[in-house]
Design an enzyme around this catalytic site. Structure first.
Site, PDB file in Angstrom:
ATOM      1  CB  SER A  99      34.730 -42.880  -0.650  1.00 46.95           C
ATOM      2  OG  SER A  99      33.471 -43.149  -0.093  1.00 46.95           O
ATOM      3  NE  ARG A 114      47.105 -42.869  -0.426  1.00 46.89           N
ATOM      4  CZ  ARG A 114      46.851 -43.883   0.265  1.00 46.89           C
ATOM      5  NH1 ARG A 114      47.755 -44.009   1.323  1.00 46.89           N
ATOM      6  NH2 ARG A 114      46.344 -44.994  -0.219  1.00 46.89           N
ATOM      7  CG  ASP A 152      32.938 -45.609  -1.496  1.00 47.10           C
ATOM      8  OD1 ASP A 152      33.815 -46.181  -1.205  1.00 47.10           O
ATOM      9  OD2 ASP A 152      33.204 -45.117  -2.730  1.00 47.10           O
TER      10      ASP A 152
HETATM   11 MG    MG Z   1      30.241 -42.642  -4.525  1.00 47.51          MG
END
Ligand code: MG
Ligand code: ADP
Length: 415
Positions: A99, A114, A152
């Site tokens: 994520s 990044r 996510d």
């Molecule tokens: Mg999480």
């Protein structure tokens, strides 16, 4: 808002079998084993293990981080080998929920654009994170193929939609924040590839990086941003997410101590320590229902070494917490309303489920209540009842396993 990547993910199969997921969000990471039962049965069994990322690894080398993750995955797989045997000739398959902003090149490759959320590992930027984790798995002797790379929000959207087709938006409020939604492919001017069969695509917004002159930045926000590992970036995230709310509170309390001797003549030394006051502590104080605000007193003492606070002072602290938390929750609600408007769901009578996940949403009840009531206020009576918030526990990990299943190498075996 800015779109990071577009994927055609809604290609669900009725796959049976065991798939793995690795969920790296920020604070912790989870390893999951998900057993899919085939058509109409969905997830029949799941197991997981969780570990925190040692802070030193958040700013070390790419190899050190991925070796650590691979090691945990190795011990999870070794443990479960006793109860589950992988069929001969079939490699284990993994959905990797990573994520952080990635330039997605294919379903199982993507280069890190990044870092965010306190990570800063220079040699990983620009690298394909699937190649990096695959190398680490090899180094640790884990025989596993990364079938899908997602984040996510996409995992929660996919996992949510798998159990209910009315899910069309996913929002993560955890260490950081992000959102994703389902859009008609024809409504995406940026997309020049072939149209997906379903006619729909998932859009990962990377909304944490939203910024606008309309965002109400205070001098506390600006100072926190300037001193952060990623100045000028993730401004929306810095106003609304779990990593930052406690730190904003610390900065406001420090100012009160410096300019109004709020905690007495001396400025409590701990108040000068960045990130010492964490959002779970802030929410525990916010949820304090005791008449003398005992929890607030205890937290000020245990976290900041500030003792003997009067109830009046504690009330001020709670009021500040309420301001910081409601601001975050209302801004997050405004983001959600923006997505609903883009989809025309703000005026539609059709049911829309917003799949929610993340530790902040899950545990910070006052924040969650404020967020949800703000969305309903903004929607007004017309559609208020057709929009529903649902907490999808582990949505990001289960979604990763489902997407791995739908991109399995062994799909053709059955046909
Ligand atoms: Mg999480
Ligand atoms: P990640 O975002 O790293 O995937 P989680 O979804 O588990 O992880 O969210 C963890 C974050 O949730 C923590 O960093 C913290 O900010 C927030 N959080 C966890 N517990 C609480 C709590 N009791 N009250 C408020 N915030 C919490």
């Amino acid at each position: 808002m800015w779109m990071e990547s577009l994927q055609d993910l809604f290609f669900f199969i009725d796959e049976e079998g065991v798939f793995y997921a690795l969920d790296l969000g920020g604070t912790n990471f989870r390893v999951l084993r998900v057993e899919l039962g085939g058509k109409d049965r969905g997830v029949v069994h799941q197991e997981f293990a969780e570990a925190s990322i040692p802070p030193a690894l958040m700013s070390g080398s790419s190899d050190a981080l991925f070796d650590y993750i691979a090691e945990k995955l190795a011990s999870f797989v070794n443990d479960e080998e006793r109860i589950y045997e992988q069929p001969a000739g079939k490699e284990r398959e993994l959905g990797f929920t990573f994520s952080f902003p990635v330039m997605q090149n294919s379903i199982n490759s993507g280069t890190l654009i990044r870092w965010t959320k306190g990570f800063s590992i220079d040699d990983a930027v620009g690298q394909d994170v699937v190649v990096e984790i695959t190398k680490a798995l090899k180094r640790k002797g884990v025989d596993m193929r990364v079938a899908a790379l997602i984040n996510d929000t996409i995992g929660t959207l996919a996992g949510g939609r798998h159990s209910d087709p009315d899910v069309s938006v996913a929002v993560i409020l955890g260490t950081g924040s992000n959102a994703a939604y389902v859009e008609r492919a024809q409504a995406i001017p940026k997309w020049h590839g072939p149209l997906p069969k379903s006619g729909e695509m998932a859009i990962n917004m990377e909304w944490g990086n939203f910024r606008s002159s309309h965002l109400p930045l205070t001098e506390y926000d600006s100072a926190m941003d300037a001193e952060s590992l990623n100045p000028g970036e993730q401004i929306f995230e810095k106003l609304i997410s779990g990593m930052y709310l406690g730190e904003i509170l610390r900065r406001v309390l420090l100012r009160l101590a410096e300019e109004a001797c709020f905690f007495g003549d001396e400025i409590p030394a701990k108040l000068r320590s960045p990130f010492i006051l964490r959002t779970p502590e802030m929410s525990a104080m916010h949820h304090d229902t005791s008449p003398d605000l005992k929890v607030v007193g205890d937290k000020l003492k245990s976290v900041l070494e500030i003792s003997h606070t009067s109830v009046k002072k504690r009330r001020v602290v709670v009021e500040l917490i309420n301001i910081i938390s409601s601001r975050g929750a209302r801004l997050a609600a405004a983001g959600i309303l923006g997505v609903l408007k883009k989809l025309g769901k703000d005026v539609s009578k059709e049911k829309t489920i917003i799949a929610m996940d993340g530790g902040l949403y899950e545990h910070y009840t006052e924040y969650r209540k404020c967020l949800e009531s703000t969305v309903f206020d903004l929607l007004g009576d017309a559609t208020g009842t057709s929009v529903v918030f649902e907490h999808y526990v582990d949505g990001s990990g289960i979604g990763a396993a489902l997407i791995a299943a739908s991109h399995s190498l062994y799909l053709d075996d059955k046909f």
